[in-house]
Design an enzyme around this catalytic site. Structure first.
Site, PDB file in Angstrom:
ATOM      1  N   GLY A   8       0.820  -1.224   0.000  1.00  0.00           N
ATOM      2  CA  GLY A   8       0.000   0.000   0.000  1.00  0.00           C
ATOM      3  C   GLY A   8       0.846   1.263   0.000  1.00  0.00           C
ATOM      4  N   PRO A   9       1.980   1.280  -0.764  1.00  0.00           N
ATOM      5  CA  PRO A   9       2.939   2.398  -0.658  1.00  0.00           C
ATOM      6  C   PRO A   9       2.420   3.749  -1.121  1.00  0.00           C
ATOM      7  CG  PRO A   9       3.463   1.017  -2.559  1.00  0.00           C
ATOM      8  CD  PRO A   9       2.388   0.299  -1.789  1.00  0.00           C
ATOM      9  N   ARG A  10       1.375   3.755  -1.963  1.00  0.00           N
ATOM     10  CA  ARG A  10       0.870   5.053  -2.436  1.00  0.00           C
ATOM     11  C   ARG A  10      -0.246   5.595  -1.555  1.00  0.00           C
ATOM     12  NH1 ARG A  10      -1.759   4.552  -7.023  1.00  0.00           N
ATOM     13  NH2 ARG A  10      -1.798   2.287  -6.816  1.00  0.00           N
ATOM     14  N   MET A  13      -1.212   6.125   4.616  1.00  0.00           N
ATOM     15  CA  MET A  13      -0.360   5.518   5.646  1.00  0.00           C
ATOM     16  C   MET A  13       0.896   4.902   5.035  1.00  0.00           C
ATOM     17  SD  MET A  13      -1.127   5.726   8.842  1.00  0.00           S
ATOM     18  CE  MET A  13      -0.598   4.263   9.724  1.00  0.00           C
ATOM     19  N   LYS A  36      -0.809  -1.352  -8.711  1.00  0.00           N
ATOM     20  CA  LYS A  36      -0.324  -0.946 -10.034  1.00  0.00           C
ATOM     21  C   LYS A  36       1.187  -0.677  -9.979  1.00  0.00           C
ATOM     22  CE  LYS A  36      -1.206   3.741 -10.888  1.00  0.00           C
ATOM     23  NZ  LYS A  36      -2.042   4.864 -11.247  1.00  0.00           N
ATOM     24  N   THR A  98      -3.763  -2.249   8.912  1.00  0.00           N
ATOM     25  CA  THR A  98      -5.048  -2.296   8.219  1.00  0.00           C
ATOM     26  C   THR A  98      -6.151  -2.736   9.184  1.00  0.00           C
ATOM     27  OG1 THR A  98      -3.855  -2.883   6.231  1.00  0.00           O
ATOM     28  CG2 THR A  98      -6.237  -3.302   6.214  1.00  0.00           C
ATOM     29  N   PRO A 124      -4.696  -1.997  15.747  1.00  0.00           N
ATOM     30  CA  PRO A 124      -5.732  -1.118  15.191  1.00  0.00           C
ATOM     31  C   PRO A 124      -5.334   0.351  15.251  1.00  0.00           C
ATOM     32  CG  PRO A 124      -6.662  -2.615  16.832  1.00  0.00           C
ATOM     33  CD  PRO A 124      -5.181  -2.776  16.893  1.00  0.00           C
ATOM     34  N   HIS A 153     -13.535  10.300  11.690  1.00  0.00           N
ATOM     35  CA  HIS A 153     -12.459  10.087  10.717  1.00  0.00           C
ATOM     36  C   HIS A 153     -12.726  10.848   9.427  1.00  0.00           C
ATOM     37  CE1 HIS A 153     -11.289   6.754  13.348  1.00  0.00           C
ATOM     38  NE2 HIS A 153     -10.112   6.806  12.746  1.00  0.00           N
ATOM     39  N   LYS A 157     -12.347   6.880   4.601  1.00  0.00           N
ATOM     40  CA  LYS A 157     -12.197   5.633   5.362  1.00  0.00           C
ATOM     41  C   LYS A 157     -13.230   4.602   4.921  1.00  0.00           C
ATOM     42  CE  LYS A 157     -11.556   3.923  10.056  1.00  0.00           C
ATOM     43  NZ  LYS A 157     -10.445   3.081   9.618  1.00  0.00           N
ATOM     44  N   THR A 164     -10.048   1.119  16.015  1.00  0.00           N
ATOM     45  CA  THR A 164      -9.766   1.620  17.368  1.00  0.00           C
ATOM     46  C   THR A 164     -11.022   1.554  18.241  1.00  0.00           C
ATOM     47  OG1 THR A 164      -8.192   3.130  16.352  1.00  0.00           O
ATOM     48  CG2 THR A 164      -8.809   3.601  18.629  1.00  0.00           C
TER      49      THR A 164
HETATM   50  N1  LIG Z   1      -3.273   1.052  12.687  1.00  0.00           N
HETATM   51  C1  LIG Z   1      -3.201   2.373  12.530  1.00  0.00           C
HETATM   52  O1  LIG Z   1      -2.624   3.102  13.355  1.00  0.00           O
HETATM   53  C2  LIG Z   1      -3.819   2.979  11.320  1.00  0.00           C
HETATM   54  C3  LIG Z   1      -4.485   2.184  10.451  1.00  0.00           C
HETATM   55  N2  LIG Z   1      -5.035   2.698   9.330  1.00  0.00           N
HETATM   56  C4  LIG Z   1      -5.623   1.715   8.431  1.00  0.00           C
HETATM   57  O2  LIG Z   1      -4.686   1.497   7.382  1.00  0.00           O
HETATM   58  C5  LIG Z   1      -5.374   1.196   6.183  1.00  0.00           C
HETATM   59  C6  LIG Z   1      -4.926   2.143   5.086  1.00  0.00           C
HETATM   60  O3  LIG Z   1      -5.322   3.443   5.428  1.00  0.00           O
HETATM   61  P1  LIG Z   1      -4.994   4.695   4.484  1.00  0.00           P
HETATM   62  O4  LIG Z   1      -3.545   4.741   4.178  1.00  0.00           O
HETATM   63  O5  LIG Z   1      -5.642   5.860   5.135  1.00  0.00           O
HETATM   64  O6  LIG Z   1      -5.812   4.316   3.168  1.00  0.00           O
HETATM   65  P2  LIG Z   1      -5.494   4.709   1.650  1.00  0.00           P
HETATM   66  O7  LIG Z   1      -6.749   4.452   0.888  1.00  0.00           O
HETATM   67  O8  LIG Z   1      -4.889   6.062   1.586  1.00  0.00           O
HETATM   68  O9  LIG Z   1      -4.384   3.639   1.215  1.00  0.00           O
HETATM   69  C7  LIG Z   1      -4.637   2.312   0.957  1.00  0.00           C
HETATM   70  C8  LIG Z   1      -3.699   1.882  -0.152  1.00  0.00           C
HETATM   71  O10 LIG Z   1      -3.828   0.480  -0.348  1.00  0.00           O
HETATM   72  C9  LIG Z   1      -3.671   0.255  -1.730  1.00  0.00           C
HETATM   73  N3  LIG Z   1      -4.205  -1.047  -2.096  1.00  0.00           N
HETATM   74  C10 LIG Z   1      -5.482  -1.425  -2.256  1.00  0.00           C
HETATM   75  N4  LIG Z   1      -5.540  -2.700  -2.656  1.00  0.00           N
HETATM   76  C11 LIG Z   1      -4.266  -3.135  -2.725  1.00  0.00           C
HETATM   77  C12 LIG Z   1      -3.665  -4.357  -3.086  1.00  0.00           C
HETATM   78  N5  LIG Z   1      -4.399  -5.395  -3.488  1.00  0.00           N
HETATM   79  N6  LIG Z   1      -2.329  -4.462  -3.033  1.00  0.00           N
HETATM   80  C13 LIG Z   1      -1.585  -3.431  -2.644  1.00  0.00           C
HETATM   81  N7  LIG Z   1      -2.081  -2.234  -2.317  1.00  0.00           N
HETATM   82  C14 LIG Z   1      -3.406  -2.090  -2.361  1.00  0.00           C
HETATM   83  C15 LIG Z   1      -4.419   1.392  -2.391  1.00  0.00           C
HETATM   84  O11 LIG Z   1      -3.986   1.580  -3.742  1.00  0.00           O
HETATM   85  C16 LIG Z   1      -4.014   2.557  -1.504  1.00  0.00           C
HETATM   86  O12 LIG Z   1      -2.849   3.189  -1.997  1.00  0.00           O
HETATM   87  C17 LIG Z   1      -6.866   1.280   6.528  1.00  0.00           C
HETATM   88  O13 LIG Z   1      -7.342   0.000   6.840  1.00  0.00           O
HETATM   89  C18 LIG Z   1      -6.888   2.148   7.777  1.00  0.00           C
HETATM   90  O14 LIG Z   1      -7.997   1.904   8.585  1.00  0.00           O
HETATM   91  C19 LIG Z   1      -4.961   4.014   9.035  1.00  0.00           C
HETATM   92  C20 LIG Z   1      -4.338   4.872   9.883  1.00  0.00           C
HETATM   93  C21 LIG Z   1      -3.725   4.424  11.107  1.00  0.00           C
HETATM   94  O1  LIG Z   2      -8.442   4.885   8.615  1.00  0.00           O
HETATM   95  C1  LIG Z   2      -7.824   5.629   9.422  1.00  0.00           C
HETATM   96  O2  LIG Z   2      -7.453   6.761   9.129  1.00  0.00           O
HETATM   97  C2  LIG Z   2      -7.520   5.107  10.758  1.00  0.00           C
HETATM   98  N1  LIG Z   2      -7.780   3.855  11.002  1.00  0.00           N
HETATM   99  C3  LIG Z   2      -7.526   3.178  12.210  1.00  0.00           C
HETATM  100  C4  LIG Z   2      -8.813   2.702  12.833  1.00  0.00           C
HETATM  101  O3  LIG Z   2      -9.703   2.223  12.097  1.00  0.00           O
HETATM  102  O4  LIG Z   2      -8.964   2.782  14.044  1.00  0.00           O
HETATM  103  C5  LIG Z   2      -6.626   3.939  13.151  1.00  0.00           C
HETATM  104  C6  LIG Z   2      -6.859   5.413  13.158  1.00  0.00           C
HETATM  105  O5  LIG Z   2      -8.062   5.657  13.788  1.00  0.00           O
HETATM  106  C7  LIG Z   2      -6.838   5.964  11.737  1.00  0.00           C
END
Ligand SMILES: NC(=O)C1=CN([C@@H]2O[C@H](COP(=O)(O)OP(=O)(O)OC[C@H]3O[C@@H](n4cnc5c(N)ncnc54)[C@H](O)[C@@H]3O)[C@@H](O)[C@H]2O)C=CC1
Ligand SMILES: O=C(O)C1=N[C@H](C(=O)O)C[C@H](O)C1
Length: 264
Positions: A8-10, A13, A36, A98, A124, A153, A157, A164
Site C-alpha cells: 500500500g505504498p501510495r 499511511m 499498479k 489495516t 488497530p 475520521h 475511510k 480503534t
Molecule cells: N493502525 C493504525 O494506526 C492505522 C491504520 N489505518 C488503516 O490502514 C489502512 C490504510 O489506510 P490509508 O492509508 O488511510 O488508506 P489509503 O486508501 O490512503 O491507502 C490504501 C492503499 O492500499 C492500496 N491497495 C489497495 N488494494 C491493494 C492491493 N491489493 N495491493 C496493494 N495495495 C493495495 C491502495 O492503492 C491505496 O494506496 C486502513 O485500513 C486504515 O484503517 C490508518 C491509519 C492508522
Molecule cells: O483509517 C484511518 O485513518 C484510521 N484507522 C484506524 C482505525 O480504524 O482505528 C486507526 C486510526 O483511527 C486511523
C-alpha cells in the site's frame, strides 16, 4: 538491519511509512506491494522517496523474491487479510495496521502464526496516545459502566466503526457486565440514531473531510461525565508505533493484537 516490505505504498499511511523508513538506520525497504506499477522502482513513482526497491502487483512474487523479515500492511481489509496470511506462509512477520478484519479472520491468522511459530503484530492504532486512551478507558469502565464511543475520521475511510473503536469496546467489555444503556423503552424514529451496539454499548461513527483520526470515550455516572479523548492530527502520529512494531515483532513467536502489548 530489518528488511521490510510495504503493502500500500501510495496510500496515506503507506507513503508515511516509506518516509519513516527512509529516516531509520535499522529498517531497509526491500520491496513494495501495490495494485499498479508492477516491476517499477519506488523512486520512479511521483511523490515517493527515492528507494531502489521494486514494486510488485503479485504479493506472492514479492514475498518469494525479496529477502524480507517483515511485511507492513496498510491497504484494505480484503487485501490486508490476504497479505497477512501469505506473509506468514512465507515466513515473513506481518505488521498490520489495516483495520476491518472480522473476528474469524483475526482468529485464523492468530492460529496460523502459532502453527508457524512466527511473530505478528496487528495494531488497530499505532499512535501511543490512542493506546493510552484505550487503556484509560478500560480503567474508567471499572468505575463508570455507562459509556458511549464517538469516533471521527476523514471521509475516505472504508470501515466503520474504526478498528480503534472496536478494540476500545473490547477492552471495556473485559471490565464490565453486559448492560443496555438508555431508556429501556427507547425507540429510534430514524434508524441508526443510537449508533452501533456492542454488548449494550453504543459506537457512533462520523466521517467528514478535514478530519484525520479522533475518538472520544464518554462515561456517565451520578451527576458527572468523564471524557477521554485522543486526536491524531497527521499520519506521523502513527509512525513511532509502526517502527516499534517492526523491531519487536522480530522477538515474538506469536501474534499480538494491540500495540499495548509492546509498549513498556
Ligand atoms: N493502525 C493504525 O494506526 C492505522 C491504520 N489505518 C488503516 O490502514 C489502512 C490504510 O489506510 P490509508 O492509508 O488511510 O488508506 P489509503 O486508501 O490512503 O491507502 C490504501 C492503499 O492500499 C492500496 N491497495 C489497495 N488494494 C491493494 C492491493 N491489493 N495491493 C496493494 N495495495 C493495495 C491502495 O492503492 C491505496 O494506496 C486502513 O485500513 C486504515 O484503517 C490508518 C491509519 C492508522
Ligand atoms: O483509517 C484511518 O485513518 C484510521 N484507522 C484506524 C482505525 O480504524 O482505528 C486507526 C486510526 O483511527 C486511523
Amino acid at each position: 538491519m530489518i528488511n521490510v516490505i510495504v503493502a500500500g505504498p501510495r496510500g496515506k499511511m503507506g507513503s508515511a511509512a516509506l518516509d519513516m523508513i527512509e529516516g531509520e538506520d535499522n529498517l531497509q525497504l526491500v520491496g513494495c506491494i501495490d495494485r499498479k506499477n508492477d516491476q517499477s522502482r519506488v523512486k520512479d513513482i511521483e511523490g515517493l522517496p527515492p528507494f531502489e526497491a521494486k514494486i510488485y502487483e503479485d504479493a506472492e512474487q514479492c514475498l518469494k523474491e525479496t529477502d524480507a523479515d517483515v511485511l507492513i500492511d496498510l491497504t484494505t481489509p480484503e487485501f490486508g487479510y490476504k497479505h497477512t496470511k501469505a506473509s506468514l506462509e512465507h515466513g515473513v512477520r506481518p505488521v498490520v495496521g489495516t483495520t476491518g478484519f472480522t473476528e474469524e479472520q483475526l482468529q485464523e491468522v492468530t492460529k496460523l502464526s502459532e502453527e508457524k511459530k512466527l511473530g505478528a503484530v496487528i495494531a488497530p492504532n499505532f499512535a501511543t496516545g490512542a493506546v493510552l486512551m484505550m487503556q484509560f478507558a478500560k480503567w474508567a469502565a471499572k468505575h463508570f459502566p455507562d459509556v458511549e464511543i464517538i469516533e471521527k475520521h476523514h471521509d475516505q475511510k472504508l470501515d466503520a466503526p474504526s478498528g480503534t473503536a472496536v478494540k476500545t469496546a473490547q477492552l471495556i467489555k473485559e471490565e464490565r457486565e453486559r448492560k443496555s444503556q438508555g431508556h429501556p423503552e427507547e425507540k429510534e424514529t430514524i434508524e441508526g440514531a443510537r449508533g452501533a451496539d456492542v454488548d449494550g454499548m453504543k459506537i457512533h461513527s462520523m466521517r467528514l473531510p478535514g478530519l484525520v483520526a479522533h475518538q472520544e470515550v464518554v462515561f456517565g455516572g451520578d451527576g458527572q461525565t468523564l471524557t477521554i479523548q485522543h486526536d491524531s492530527m497527521n499520519r506521523a502520529s502513527f509512525m513511532s508505533g509502526v517502527k516499534l512494531s517492526c523491531e519487536k515483532v522480530m522477538e515474538l513467536d506469536t501474534l499480538v493484537y494491540g500495540l499495548e502489548h509492546l509498549l513498556e
